[in-house]
Design an enzyme around this catalytic site. Structure first.
Site, PDB file in Angstrom:
ATOM      1  N   GLU A  76       0.795  -1.235   0.000  1.00 61.69           N
ATOM      2  CA  GLU A  76       0.000   0.000   0.000  1.00 61.69           C
ATOM      3  C   GLU A  76       0.828   1.288   0.000  1.00 61.69           C
ATOM      4  O   GLU A  76       0.581   2.190   0.807  1.00 61.69           O
ATOM      5  CB  GLU A  76      -0.991  -0.032   1.176  1.00 61.69           C
ATOM      6  CG  GLU A  76      -1.924  -1.225   1.087  1.00 61.69           C
ATOM      7  CD  GLU A  76      -2.809  -1.432   2.319  1.00 61.69           C
ATOM      8  OE1 GLU A  76      -2.800  -0.587   3.218  1.00 61.69           O
ATOM      9  OE2 GLU A  76      -3.513  -2.469   2.362  1.00 61.69           O
ATOM     10  N   GLU A  92      -6.202 -10.832  -1.199  1.00 64.08           N
ATOM     11  CA  GLU A  92      -6.971 -10.597   0.032  1.00 64.08           C
ATOM     12  C   GLU A  92      -8.471 -10.538  -0.261  1.00 64.08           C
ATOM     13  O   GLU A  92      -9.191  -9.682   0.269  1.00 64.08           O
ATOM     14  CB  GLU A  92      -6.539  -9.284   0.706  1.00 64.08           C
ATOM     15  CG  GLU A  92      -5.051  -9.165   0.934  1.00 64.08           C
ATOM     16  CD  GLU A  92      -4.634  -7.956   1.763  1.00 64.08           C
ATOM     17  OE1 GLU A  92      -5.514  -7.279   2.330  1.00 64.08           O
ATOM     18  OE2 GLU A  92      -3.424  -7.697   1.833  1.00 64.08           O
TER      19      GLU A  92
END
Ligand code: G3I
Length: 324
Positions: free
Chosen positions: A133, A239
């Site tokens: 991220e 995810e």
């Protein structure tokens, strides 16, 4: 032809990995959870145990107990481990957040962290989310402690440090909201292009695919996957979970959710994505029920198994696609 065989068997025959993020305490204490992970999945990710916060209770101390528990479980059941994650702005240790470091101290700290963790799991973790991220929602580089101290170079160094200790592992950049073609995935694409141009040893990109309310269009996911592959990168879905906006859960929610899982798995097969990890095992384990205000914002049943560990329509959909 529908089958009754477990997902693990069906995925194995297809040479595809279907995994789950797992929790060390549940593996230790919950026999049925343990059995589900063992019997149904082919790969695991540590949901939290390999992050910096859980691993580093004090500046010069490591606590590997939870990470070891997951890695040992995986080894016992011949499951590869996705190591998540070496460098992230979130879940840093509490002591770290008030540490008054210099840029140079921070660089040395990060190097020592990456190399210690990769080194410890050299034989047991074959894939790392090296950086997680790094791109903000608007496509700019996220202003993190790492970025503030080192600029974009922190990614270069993190991938290099990981490669020095275990050249054989696969090294991924992982992000959310970059699953389909959009402003953020454009920025991730550009970032990875720059890393590759600089010779940084990055092997793949992890598309998290938290489908929360807005479910990314599978055709656009396919287009996105292909452009990363054209850069020479592998792509994994890392995810996945699928939730409705709270208060807007339709009467046929389970079927719609199953349809979406089916379409995503078909997209994976069409594009050559060989790993898909769900972010949890049973609905009762999902982060969506415990994270900030998310329980008020999203339905808390995003996974393949219900609270009691029973297979959901989403499970059947994934298994059926893989068995045809
Ligand atoms: O470890 C403490 C525990 O000691 C304490 O008793 C408990 C009380 O609330 O909190 C525990 O820590 C929590 C931890 O999950 C373990 O349950 C943290 O407060 C909580 O913030 C943490 O949330 C995790 C979140 O990342 C942190 O940002 C979620 O479980 C985890 O699913 C989530 O995973 C992230 C991926 O790493 C990256 N992509 C997005 C994804 C979802 O946010």
């Amino acid at each position: 032809m529908p089958t009754d065989r477990p997902l693990r068997a069906v995925a194995g025959e297809r040479a595809v990995d279907v995994g789950a993020a797992v929790d060390a305490d549940r593996l230790r204490t919950d026999v049925s959870y343990r059995a589900l992970v063992r019997d149904e999945f082919t790969v695991v990710t540590a949901e939290n145990a390999l992050k910096m916060g859980p691993l580093r209770p004090a500046p010069s101390t490591y606590d590997f107990a939870d990470a070891d528990a997951i890695v040992n479980f995986a080894r016992a059941h011949e499951m590869p481990v996705r190591g998540h994650t070496l460098v992230w702005h979130n879940q840093t240790p509490t002591w770290f957040q008030s540490w008054d470091y210099t840029d140079d101290q921070l660089r040395r700290f990060l190097r020592e962290h990456v190399q210690t963790v990769v080194g410890r799991y050299r034989r047991s973790v074959g894939t790392w989310d090296v950086v997680n991220e790094a791109v903000d929602d608007d496509g700019s580089m996220r202003e993190t402690v790492w970025y503030d101290a080192m600029g974009e170079e922190y990614l270069d160094r993190a991938f290099e440090w990981a490669a020095e200790v275990n050249p054989d592992a696969d090294r991924y950049y992982n992000d959310y909201g970059a699953d389909a073609v959009n402003e953020k995935s454009d920025a991730v694409y550009d970032l990875l292009g720059r890393l590759l141009d600089r010779g940084v040893p990055v092997d793949g990109v992890g598309l998290q695919l938290h489908a929360l309310g807005d479910w990314p269009d599978p055709d656009s996911i396919a287009e996105n996957v292909r452009r990363f592959q054209d850069l020479g990168l592998d792509v994994q879905i890392t995810e996945m979970d699928v939730a409705f906006p709270a208060g807007e859960v339709p009467h046929d929610a389970a079927e719609r959710q199953a349809d979406y899982y089916r379409e995503v798995v078909e997209t994976c097969l069409d594009t050559g994505v060989e790993t898909l990890v769900t972010w949890g095992v049973r609905d009762g384990d999902t982060w969506l029920r415990a994270f900030r205000d998310f329980p008020e914002r999203f339905s808390g049943d995003p996974l393949l198994f219900d609270d009691r560990g029973q297979r959901k329509p989403a499970y059947d959909a994934v298994r059926d696609v893989l068995s045809t």
